[in-house]
Design a protein around this motif. Sequence first.
Motif, short mmCIF file in Angstrom:
data_model
loop_
_atom_site.label_atom_id
_atom_site.label_comp_id
_atom_site.label_asym_id
_atom_site.label_seq_id
_atom_site.Cartn_x
_atom_site.Cartn_y
_atom_site.Cartn_z
N LEU A 1 0.84 -1.20 0.00
CA LEU A 1 0.00 0.00 0.00
C LEU A 1 0.87 1.26 0.00
O LEU A 1 0.53 2.27 -0.64
CB LEU A 1 -0.93 -0.02 1.21
N ILE B 1 -9.50 3.33 -0.12
CA ILE B 1 -9.34 1.89 0.10
C ILE B 1 -10.70 1.25 0.32
O ILE B 1 -11.47 1.66 1.19
CB ILE B 1 -8.44 1.62 1.32
N SER C 1 -3.99 5.88 3.86
CA SER C 1 -5.08 6.41 3.05
C SER C 1 -5.28 7.90 3.30
O SER C 1 -5.40 8.69 2.37
CB SER C 1 -6.38 5.64 3.36
#
Length: 707
Positions: free
Chosen positions: A87, A130, A123
């Motif tokens: 990520l 997400i 995020s």
Amino acid sequence: MASQKSLEALFQPKSIAIIGASPDSNKLGGRPLNYLQRNGYKGQIFPINPNYNEISGLKCYSSLLDIVEDIDLAIISLPSKLVVNVLKQCAEKGVKAAVIFSSGFSEIGEEGRKLQEEMTAISKKSGIRILGPNTLGMFNLKSEVFATFSTILEKQTPLKGNIGFVSQSGAFGSHVFTLARQNFIGFSHFVATGNESDIDVADCIEFLAEDPDTDVIACYMEGIKDGNKLINAFKLAAEKKKPVIAFKVGKTNAGQRAALSHTGSLAGSDQVFNAIAKQYGVYRAETIEEFIDAAYACSMLPLPKGDKAAVFTVSGGVGILLADQLTEASLTVPEPSVEVQQQLSDLLPIAGVKNPIDTTAQLNTRQNLLQDFMEIVLSSGEYDSAIVFLAFGGLYPEHAQNHIRSISNIAGKYKETPIITVSLNSEASKKSFMEKRLAVIEDPSRAVNAMKALKYFSQFYKEEFETARFDGMNGVSFDNLPSVLTEHKSKEILKHIGIPITKEQLAATLAEAKIMAREIGYPVALKGMSPQILHKSDKGLVQLNITNEEELEEKFSFIKQQISLTEKAEYEGILVQEMLSKDSVEMFIGANQDPVFGQMILVGLGGIHIEVYKDAVMRKAPISEKTAEEMLDELRSKALLKGFRGSAPRDLKELSRVVAKFSQFISTHDEIEEIDLNPIMVHAEGEGVTVADALITLKKKALSNIK
């Protein structure tokens, strides 16, 4: 609009990277690639797996960072321990959205929760949206985007439709999708939100409310993290006139705390969600069948202009069943006019023409009979909707096609009238109904529920959505107060914000009480004030109808003694209060701080009746006077307020004003845990209302300088 823009990369990506891609279409990393290629996704696909040079005819990359092109969406199918680092690569690469299939996060305990919090932090910092983790994924039928590993797509091609479906459970979502597909019901989008580390149900509802390909929103919910965000999404859908059908589980409230007041016992989590749904135009389904049927009906049919339903049936018994259930669903089944009845009798003398309209089995022998009957009835303009019961007619091809033709002709002519056919069907006839865009349901009771949903939205959209207006009340401070306020302190606050209370004064001594009683005028009531004794009547601290000083002296001493005999009870004084002599109806107004949705206001029948009848209506605060009036009209006991068997109508206008003002007050004070105004005496029309008793409970964490 912010969510609409930020979620475009998820639902309408121009490029997709599959991290953990596999050439095996039976594996989690292989299914989305297979679905995207098989269903004709037109954007770029980038498989990522260091073990392969090529997968399914596409160049395979060792790392996301090896790709030169921009990536809108990353599908991540990796062990949980690898997800955070990947990520971070997505954030570095500038990926706009990610779908994370991987499990092993907050659902497994503390270690997983910490990993998920890391993902959420990434995020927020990078702006990457997400979906997940622990999600089945999503698909968008128009864009042919299939970011899912669900096996429901392996042997069935999804049907395009105008229903956007969002679910907090992947398994539930798959089950509903399959049931809908079997009935030829299509979707615009399917979304399973998983653990909701970032994107939640509210985000998806907001996106679907703005989506031009979605007309109806169906959502399955287990828990709600941000109540205000969900309310705003519901509001947007209502403004766009896009029906929202909710299937909310978790009705029982086994963990509910023992409330000090009546309000807490009436405001369980499920009751709160019911109130939110009603206030913001969300239809709550009770079963999976009703959930699908309501969404299906709203996606296929116009909303009725009124509540008058015509029933056409080949069975007198089922006609009676439909009439009963439609009436119970607040729809009416009125008789046709004399002229219409005569026309029907002329057409078929043996027919039942009163509504339900019984065409008898002649329907299957006379080709145009159904169409002629429906034409006579609907052309009269006397009905707003229709249900046609054909029993098992859909199982016989020759009958089915004739009925479909007849109903299609009528539906095409009366486009503003919703018509639901009830029939058992073969696959062929079911498909024919759908191709003609005719709503068909196999069970009459389910058809009634579907019609009830249509009427619900029709009624809600007709009402003007009103926002409460604040009238600038003076500020109130709860600093340095105990967690539970006595009646005296509670009513001082109410008086300060303009809510009428009884004439009363707090006496520390008997001498003061005598002076106050003379000023107020006998008869009076005496009430002992102690922060530690909340239910005053149980301890004998409420003495009513005291008519003279001798009696006052006796009762004053008794109350003071009762407080002194109660362990750790502090003596705050004794309230000398007027006895209300006006003829009144006892009502109840309460506030409860819901942990998800915030301050909720309740109104209901008060006094001793509250525990017996539990007749209360709830809304999210603040509300307008108009909404307060609507709440009062929903009470089962409303006849007591409007005048019953010769009794005078009560001052509903002033009660509504007080309810609205009270709601504004509580909406600006999150430190309030609960308030009970019980009873509030509602006098005759034009004579106002008076709060006779009150109790305010504050959040302990909000208190300061408590000794």
